[in-house]
Design an enzyme around this catalytic site. Structure first.
Site, PDB file in Angstrom:
ATOM      1  N   LYS A 110     -15.892 -17.774  -2.570  1.00 46.28           N
ATOM      2  CA  LYS A 110     -15.129 -18.768  -1.798  1.00 46.28           C
ATOM      3  C   LYS A 110     -14.413 -18.136  -0.613  1.00 46.28           C
ATOM      4  O   LYS A 110     -14.385 -18.714   0.471  1.00 46.28           O
ATOM      5  CB  LYS A 110     -14.148 -19.514  -2.700  1.00 46.28           C
ATOM      6  CG  LYS A 110     -14.879 -20.527  -3.573  1.00 46.28           C
ATOM      7  CD  LYS A 110     -13.990 -21.633  -4.071  1.00 46.28           C
ATOM      8  CE  LYS A 110     -14.829 -22.703  -4.764  1.00 46.28           C
ATOM      9  NZ  LYS A 110     -14.314 -23.073  -6.069  1.00 46.28           N
ATOM     10  N   LYS A 189     -30.071 -24.094  -3.954  1.00 42.90           N
ATOM     11  CA  LYS A 189     -29.303 -24.821  -4.961  1.00 42.90           C
ATOM     12  C   LYS A 189     -28.560 -25.977  -4.298  1.00 42.90           C
ATOM     13  O   LYS A 189     -27.939 -25.812  -3.254  1.00 42.90           O
ATOM     14  CB  LYS A 189     -28.277 -23.852  -5.582  1.00 42.90           C
ATOM     15  CG  LYS A 189     -27.351 -24.538  -6.562  1.00 42.90           C
ATOM     16  CD  LYS A 189     -26.137 -23.690  -6.934  1.00 42.90           C
ATOM     17  CE  LYS A 189     -25.166 -24.573  -7.678  1.00 42.90           C
ATOM     18  NZ  LYS A 189     -23.793 -24.237  -7.666  1.00 42.90           N
ATOM     19  N   LYS A 192     -22.447 -29.063  -2.311  1.00 45.35           N
ATOM     20  CA  LYS A 192     -21.700 -29.591  -1.161  1.00 45.35           C
ATOM     21  C   LYS A 192     -21.509 -28.519  -0.099  1.00 45.35           C
ATOM     22  O   LYS A 192     -21.528 -28.806   1.084  1.00 45.35           O
ATOM     23  CB  LYS A 192     -20.306 -30.057  -1.610  1.00 45.35           C
ATOM     24  CG  LYS A 192     -20.318 -31.394  -2.297  1.00 45.35           C
ATOM     25  CD  LYS A 192     -18.960 -31.695  -2.874  1.00 45.35           C
ATOM     26  CE  LYS A 192     -18.613 -30.748  -3.980  1.00 45.35           C
ATOM     27  NZ  LYS A 192     -18.695 -31.246  -5.323  1.00 45.35           N
TER      28      LYS A 192
END
Ligand code: ADP
Ligand code: TRP
Length: 320
Positions: A110, A189, A192
């Site tokens: 992230k 994959k 979002k």
């Protein structure tokens, strides 16, 4: 057997969320005493807009109920309605080695994608461990990407038990290998974060446009087409009967059918697969406060469990 899982309200639910998390969770509600929650506290690490978060929670609740989560069978609630989970998270953090969190891929991924390296993002797996341990969970259905977080939860439970005696059960992950990774529009994959999603309840024209836009190679109509890593086939497998799937696979192998036709067939398959859920969703939307009733009832049931567990924990650590 206590089954527990959570899903973050970070956007509109897509086919990856459905086949990877929601469907297995819905199927498992027949098998035990299921607790499913909307992880809004976790979502605060990435969604920092109150109106967006509120809308996401609602949309996720509506879609999950429409897909078959049955509040008569499962306890369905919002994570933040059970505030004891943040208290447990703090207690767990006092036995959690920094190194355990430093090894977690999700934090590294992230921050590499540009999210601020906040303490909340770093401590995310501790809150997740609290989510799991506070319900005395036996089984936790999750996607493969959450496997490491389950290991962290178990490690933390072991540390607590070593420090304070046997207070926590060790939870087991349940990861379905067959649908472990749902492919997105570009073959990667579905996520979002990759902008390659197909939303479960996209309107017909939007769904069609997305599916017709699936990336394909330039194999001519008459030629055989590569089946490996094909999003069309990968997605069709999830929604079609075995016979229909085999027919499409044969068309790939034999050639003679163009990608456009294959995509149309995939669109029809997806649209048909969710047809009953779409009607159910309309009913849910027509009942203005159904979602609030379900979530508030779920929160009371959840708190009933956590009150008992927290009494045990506070006593064990000396907070009473
Ligand atoms: P996203 O990658 O779109 O942000 P999340 O990380 O919020 O999705 O995932 C929510 C749940 O859905 C998790 O349990 C995750 O494992 C599952 N999930 C998401 N995308 C997929 C996928 N492409 N295949 C299988 N499971 C998925
Ligand atoms: N971290 C999970 C995800 O992103 C969501 C989650 C939060 C969760 N708490 C949980 C999943 C507890 C299972 C159990 O998908």
């Amino acid at each position: 057997m206590r089954i527990l899982s959570g899903i973050q309200p970070t956007g509109t639910p897509h086919l990856g969320n459905y086949f990877g998390m929601m469907k297995p969770a819905i199927e498992l509600q027949e098998k035990g005493d299921a607790f499913y929650f909307i992880a809004d506290l976790h979502a605060l690490t990435t969604v920092q807009n109150a109106a967006v978060l509120r809308a996401n929670v609602r949309e996720l609740a509506v879609d999950f109920l429409a897909c078959g989560l049955d509040p008569a069978r499962s306890v369905f609630f919002r994570q933040s309605d059970v505030s004891a989970v943040t208290e447990l998270s703090w207690i767990l953090s006092t036995v959690t080695p920094m190194g355990l969190l430093e090894r977690c891929h999700s934090f590294k991924d992230k921050t590499a994608r540009g999210f601020a390296a906040s303490h909340g993002l770093f401590a995310y797996p501790v809150l997740m461990a609290a989510d799991i341990l506070i319900y005395d969970s036996d089984l936790v259905p999750v996607g493969r990407d959450q496997k490491q977080h389950l290991e962290v939860a178990r490690d933390i439970a072991v540390k607590m038990n070593e420090a304070y005696g046997e207070i926590f059960k060790l939870p087991e992950p349940s990861i379905r290998e067959d649908t472990a990774i749902v492919p997105g529009l570009d073959g990667a994959k579905m996520s979002k974060s990759y902008n390659n999603t197909i939303e479960i309840f996209a309107p017909e024209n939007v769904l069609k446009k997305k599916i017709m836009g699936i990336k394909t190679d330039s194999t001519p109509v008459e030629a055989p087409k590569p089946t490996e890593n094909s999003s069309i086939l990968g997605l069709y497998k999830l929604v079609a009967s075995a016979t229909d799937y085999q027919a499409m696979e044969a068309d790939f192998l034999n050639g003679g059918v163009g990608y456009g036709d294959l995509k149309k067939r995939l669109f029809a398959g997806v649209w048909e697969y969710f047809s009953a859920q779409r009607s159910r969703r309309e009913e849910i939307l027509a009942d203005a406060d159904l979602v609030d009733r379900v979530l508030s009832d779920g929160a009371s049931k959840a708190r009933h469990v956590t009150d008992a567990v927290m009494a045990r924990v506070r006593k064990a650590v000396g907070l009473v």
